[in-house]
Each structure stands twice: as C-alpha cells, then as structure tokens.
Design an enzyme around this catalytic site. Structure first.
Site, PDB file in Angstrom:
ATOM      1  N   ASP A   1      23.207   3.933 -22.833  1.00  0.00           N
ATOM      2  CA  ASP A   1      23.772   3.422 -21.595  1.00  0.00           C
ATOM      3  C   ASP A   1      22.805   3.582 -20.427  1.00  0.00           C
ATOM      4  O   ASP A   1      21.772   4.245 -20.537  1.00  0.00           O
ATOM      5  CB  ASP A   1      25.071   4.168 -21.267  1.00  0.00           C
ATOM      6  CG  ASP A   1      26.103   4.013 -22.360  1.00  0.00           C
ATOM      7  OD1 ASP A   1      26.202   2.915 -22.923  1.00  0.00           O
ATOM      8  OD2 ASP A   1      26.809   5.002 -22.651  1.00  0.00           O
TER       9      ASP A   1
ATOM     10  N   TYR B   1      20.694  13.395 -30.421  1.00  0.00           N
ATOM     11  CA  TYR B   1      20.638  13.397 -28.960  1.00  0.00           C
ATOM     12  C   TYR B   1      20.427  14.822 -28.465  1.00  0.00           C
ATOM     13  O   TYR B   1      20.926  15.781 -29.072  1.00  0.00           O
ATOM     14  CB  TYR B   1      21.947  12.874 -28.357  1.00  0.00           C
ATOM     15  CG  TYR B   1      22.108  11.369 -28.394  1.00  0.00           C
ATOM     16  CD1 TYR B   1      21.710  10.579 -27.313  1.00  0.00           C
ATOM     17  CD2 TYR B   1      22.666  10.734 -29.496  1.00  0.00           C
ATOM     18  CE1 TYR B   1      21.874   9.201 -27.336  1.00  0.00           C
ATOM     19  CE2 TYR B   1      22.819   9.352 -29.535  1.00  0.00           C
ATOM     20  CZ  TYR B   1      22.423   8.592 -28.443  1.00  0.00           C
ATOM     21  OH  TYR B   1      22.567   7.229 -28.474  1.00  0.00           O
TER      22      TYR B   1
END
Length: 290
Positions: free
Chosen positions: A58, A122
């Site tokens: 994002d 991540y």
C-alpha cells in the site's frame, strides 16, 4: 520464437508512490508499477511489457525486495535478454526514481510471481523514546514509527507475539476495503519475532536514549493492513494498554469491529523484506536462461 518470462526482483522507498500497483494515467500520484512499465518500454519489445507484481504493498509501505514476472517478446531471430542486461537497462531508465532493480532471471512459462510464492516476509521498525513522530532522527524519518511513550514492556510483547503463530481466522486484524474483493480471513503465520534493531548510527541514538525494535512476520499471504494492525495491538501490549491474552481474544472473536480504536500502526515503518520461492527451481531456470 515466443515471449520469454522473467522473474524480476526490485526495491523501492515509498516516498511519492501510491503503492506497488499501477494507477490510472489520470491519477495525480502513480504506483511503482507505472514507472517499471514505463522504463521497460525502452527495451523496445514487440508487445508492451506488463509487470505482474507478487505483493501489492500500500501507499506508505517500503520494499526491500518485491517481485514480479514479465513476458518479453523480441523480434524474430534476436536472442533473449540476459538477466544482467535487463537489470542494467531498467536501472538506467529508473535512475531518477527511488526504485531499483535487484536481479532478473528467466523462469518457466507457467511461473507466476504471486501464486508461485511460498511465503512473504514483512518487517516493521519501531523507535521508542520519542514523544512524537517529529522527534524521530532525520535519517530515520519515514522509515519507522514512534508510538507515544518512552517505554516498551518487551517481555509482555514477546509473550503476546506467540498467540498469532499458526493458522487462525485473522478477521479482527483485517481492515475492510470496499474496493478490494473479499478474501478468506484464514491465514497461517509461519514466523513472528521481536528483536532490537541496530544501525551504524546506533551509538548516537543510544546517547539520545532511543531504542529501535523490529517485528518480523512471515506468511504465504496477508490480509489488507493485517501487519499494521498486528503491530499496533502488540505495541499496545508493550505500553500496558492491552494484556498479552487480549491478542488471543481478538483472534477468537473473529470480528474486525473488535479491534481497538486508534491502535493501528502507521505505514511508514513497514517494509516488505522478501518474497520466497523454490530456490532450486529458480536457480536452474536462471542458469538455463543465461
């Protein structure tokens, strides 16, 4: 001769991109994919090159290493691009952007950057000791989150990180997005860890009584903003706003509305670290392609 498929690894800093994927030409801010495809057209392919990106990060999220596959059709009789030439050429046309191609290799025609991925990792960076984000050191701005407060109860946070491990319904950690199709909330978190983070400026930061922590998560895939919501809840545990068992309760309640208000972590500290594939197959394909 048909098109050749390549796996391309690339990184970017989120500075002025809308996210990883392409945005329409009439939008004021473009995605990383827009710039990748614009650079790729300078290779003069017979068919416009499209990047199929594995992980749609994002706006505000960085990538140490994202991946995509591309199909490149050259004129008849011309040999395929070696991976090294593809890397140097694309980087030449991307030199004005905060995007860099890391590697490229040929892969089988049925390889898919998204669906062939075994897992994604991540990391999320925190700085403790700043009252506000404006107090983050200049060299760390936009690269970490400074939650309010000067203390993080590390033992409590480490206790809490054990609850999301394994297969669960992560509905409570899923931000609903009207423009995205619904996905199964059942995910398997393979790995989660909390550890101190150090850099070449660590001594200077210690003098300012700043502590950097890094949370790492690995799963085959994640829900929309799942990592940011997990980080926010874990930080709330470290700050004493939640108890470790509250993470377990959130998993059990399976309701996005049960997530504590104003707890989600900012995007600035989030990095896609890597996308993992079957190394043996990739190495064989890359050797054959070279």
């Amino acid at each position: 001769m048909g098109p050749k498929r390549y796996l391309v690894l690339f990184q970017y800093r989120r500075t002025h991109y809308s996210g990883a994927v392409r945005t329409p030409a009439d939008q004021p801010v473009f995605g990383v994919q827009n710039y990748l495809e614009q650079a790729a057209q300078n290779l003069k392919p017979l068919v416009p090159i499209k990047f199929c990106i594995s992980s749609e990060t994002d706006a505000g999220v960085h990538a140490l290493c994202n991946s995509a596959h591309v199909d490149i059709q050259k004129e008849a009789g011309k040999p395929p691009f070696p991976g090294s030439i593809l890397v140097s050429s694309l980087n030449h046309w991307l030199k004005s952007e905060e995007i860099q191609i890391l590697s490229a290799c040929q892969v089988p025609d049925d390889f898919h950057a998204r669906f062939s991925a075994l897992s994604r990792t991540y990391i999320y960076r925190l700085v403790v000791g700043c009252s506000y984000n404006s107090q983050i050191p200049v060299f760390e701005r936009d690269l970490c989150w400074a939650p309010r407060g000067d203390h993080l109860n590390v033992p409590a946070t480490q206790e809490a990180v054990q609850f999301p491990l394994g297969t669960h319904d992560f509905s409570a950690f899923h931000s609903i997005c009207a423009t995205m199709p619904p996905k199964s909330p059942i995910k398997t978190l393979i790995h989660v860890d909390l550890r101190p983070f150090s850099s070449f400026l660590s001594y200077h930061y210690i003098q300012r009584r700043l502590q950097f922590w890094e949370l790492e998560f690995r799963s085959q895939s994640f829900l929309y903003k799942q990592v940011q919501r997990m980080v926010g809840a874990l930080v709330a545990v470290g700050q004493g706003k939640l108890k470790p068992y509250h993470i377990k309760l959130l998993l059990e309640v399976r309701d996005s509305l049960a997530y504590p208000h104003n707890t989600i972590a900012l995007a600035a500290g989030l990095f896609l670290k890597s996308v993992e594939y079957d190394d043996a197959n990739l190495q064989a394909a890359g050797a054959a392609g070279e």
